[in-house]
Write an enzyme that holds these catalytic residues in place. Structure first.
Site, PDB file in Angstrom:
ATOM      1  N   LYS A  52       3.587   0.207 -31.733  1.00  0.00           N
ATOM      2  CA  LYS A  52       4.847   0.944 -31.870  1.00  0.00           C
ATOM      3  C   LYS A  52       5.749   0.696 -30.658  1.00  0.00           C
ATOM      4  CE  LYS A  52       2.660   4.571 -34.614  1.00  0.00           C
ATOM      5  NZ  LYS A  52       2.115   5.931 -34.640  1.00  0.00           N
ATOM      6  N   GLN A  96       0.770  11.196 -31.527  1.00  0.00           N
ATOM      7  CA  GLN A  96      -0.213  10.294 -32.143  1.00  0.00           C
ATOM      8  C   GLN A  96      -1.441  11.093 -32.582  1.00  0.00           C
ATOM      9  OE1 GLN A  96       0.337   7.007 -32.756  1.00  0.00           O
ATOM     10  NE2 GLN A  96      -1.616   6.974 -33.830  1.00  0.00           N
ATOM     11  N   ASP A 119       7.801  11.344 -37.859  1.00  0.00           N
ATOM     12  CA  ASP A 119       6.611  11.188 -38.704  1.00  0.00           C
ATOM     13  C   ASP A 119       6.746  12.000 -39.992  1.00  0.00           C
ATOM     14  OD1 ASP A 119       4.733   9.383 -37.884  1.00  0.00           O
ATOM     15  OD2 ASP A 119       3.650  10.782 -36.567  1.00  0.00           O
TER      16      ASP A 119
END
Ligand code: NAD
Length: 286
Positions: A52, A96, A119
């Site tokens: 990422k 994460q 997300d």
């Protein structure tokens, strides 16, 4: 035929380039900023985070990593999220997952500003998705929808079967397919005879994480099969949930690697740029 996820991902990144130029011209002070919060040392997470960060740097998104030891406490994590929420140079936040077991994942996600939640896991964004409002949609199912659109896969009135019901892939995937007017069946670990549902799918999306789960006799001839699974075998190979023989009966199949994976990263970048664009618009309006 194999669906080339890398090719479509490059197309998405090309579009991002144009959006970044437009943003820079209209709002020179707004450089899209992503903050990633990483707790502990979970080898797959380390790999995903590196991917990422690299992808962000390549397209001109300012990405920062906020690392914490695996024994970090909940208040410290909440404090970091609050700081990132308040930082005007940060337009997007990714926590994460998975977090270590002593931490409360939902409580952490709930603290993320929904306008920075790229997300799409905050309850407000889930509600926005379910009620057809603009929010953030999880990157992987968003990438799958783009792959299907790029290959003109008809969804209206078709039977789509999704294997898996996680918050990050399976559930939003089912919802997006429903929104595209497919008739959707969601299977999960308690489904009796998943194969019997899979066999009736015009579009089969598998997001389980079990190599070889989907064999050719699970697939209707001519179906479209999207393999989201990423599984590392003992010999180091990375495979999806589908047996290679599935390619002999399906009309279109996504390979692993090189199918959905590159799209997840591309859609993450797209969500970050969207967050920065919305921030710039709000700044003008406010
Ligand atoms: P998860 O473990 O949270 O969810 C797995 C789901 O599979 C669960 O809902 C479970 O009920 C269901 N399941 C288990 N056995 C089943 C069966 N026999 N039939 C139908 N459903 C069954 O995993 P996740 O985070 O949703 O990820 C799923 C897979 O996708 C993993 O392999 C993961 O690595 C991969 N993944 C890939 C990408 C990508 O970019 N390609 C992104 C995210 C996840």
């Amino acid at each position: 035929m194999l669906i080339d996820g890398k090719l479509v991902a490059e197309r998405v990144k090309g579009e991002l380039g144009a959006r970044l130029v437009a943003l820079r011209e209209a709002h020179p002070a707004v450089v899209p900023g992503l903050a990633i919060v990483l707790v502990g040392h979970h080898p797959p997470s380390e790999i995903y985070v590196k991917k990422k960060l690299d992808a962000c740097r390549k397209v001109g998104i300012r990405a920062t990593l906020h690392r914490f030891p695996s024994d970090v406490d909940q208040p410290t994590l909440h404090g970091q999220v609050a700081m990132l929420n308040a930082d005007p140079a940060v337009h997007a936040i990714l926590v994460q997952l998975p977090l270590p077991l002593h931490l409360d994942t939902k409580a952490t996600i709930d603290r993320v500003d929904p306008d920075k939640d790229v997300d799409g896991l905050h309850p407000l964004n889930i509600g926005r998705l379910h009620s057809g409002r603009a929010g953030f949609i999880p990157c992987t199912p968003l990438g799958v929808m783009r792959l299907l659109a790029e290959h003109s896969v008809e969804l209206k009135g078709r039977h789509a079967v999704v294997l898996g019901r996680s918050a990050i892939v399976g559930r939003p995937m089912s919802w997006l397919l429903l929104r595209a007017h497919a008739t959707v069946t969601t299977c999960h670990r308690h489904t009796a005879d998943t194969a019997s549902f899979a066999r009736t799918a015009d579009v089969l999306v598998t997001a389980v994480g079990k190599p070889g789960l989907v064999t050719r006799d699970w697939v209707k001839p001519g179906a479209v099969v999207v393999d989201v699974g990423i599984n590392r075998l003992p010999d180091g190979r990375v495979v999806g949930d589908c047996d290679p023989e599935v390619r002999e009966v399906a009309r279109l199949v996504t390979p692993v690697p090189g199918g959905v994976g590159p799209m997840t990263v591309a859609m993450m970048l797209s969500n970050v740029v969207t967050a920065a664009e919305r921030f710039a618009r709000r700044a003008i309006a406010g």
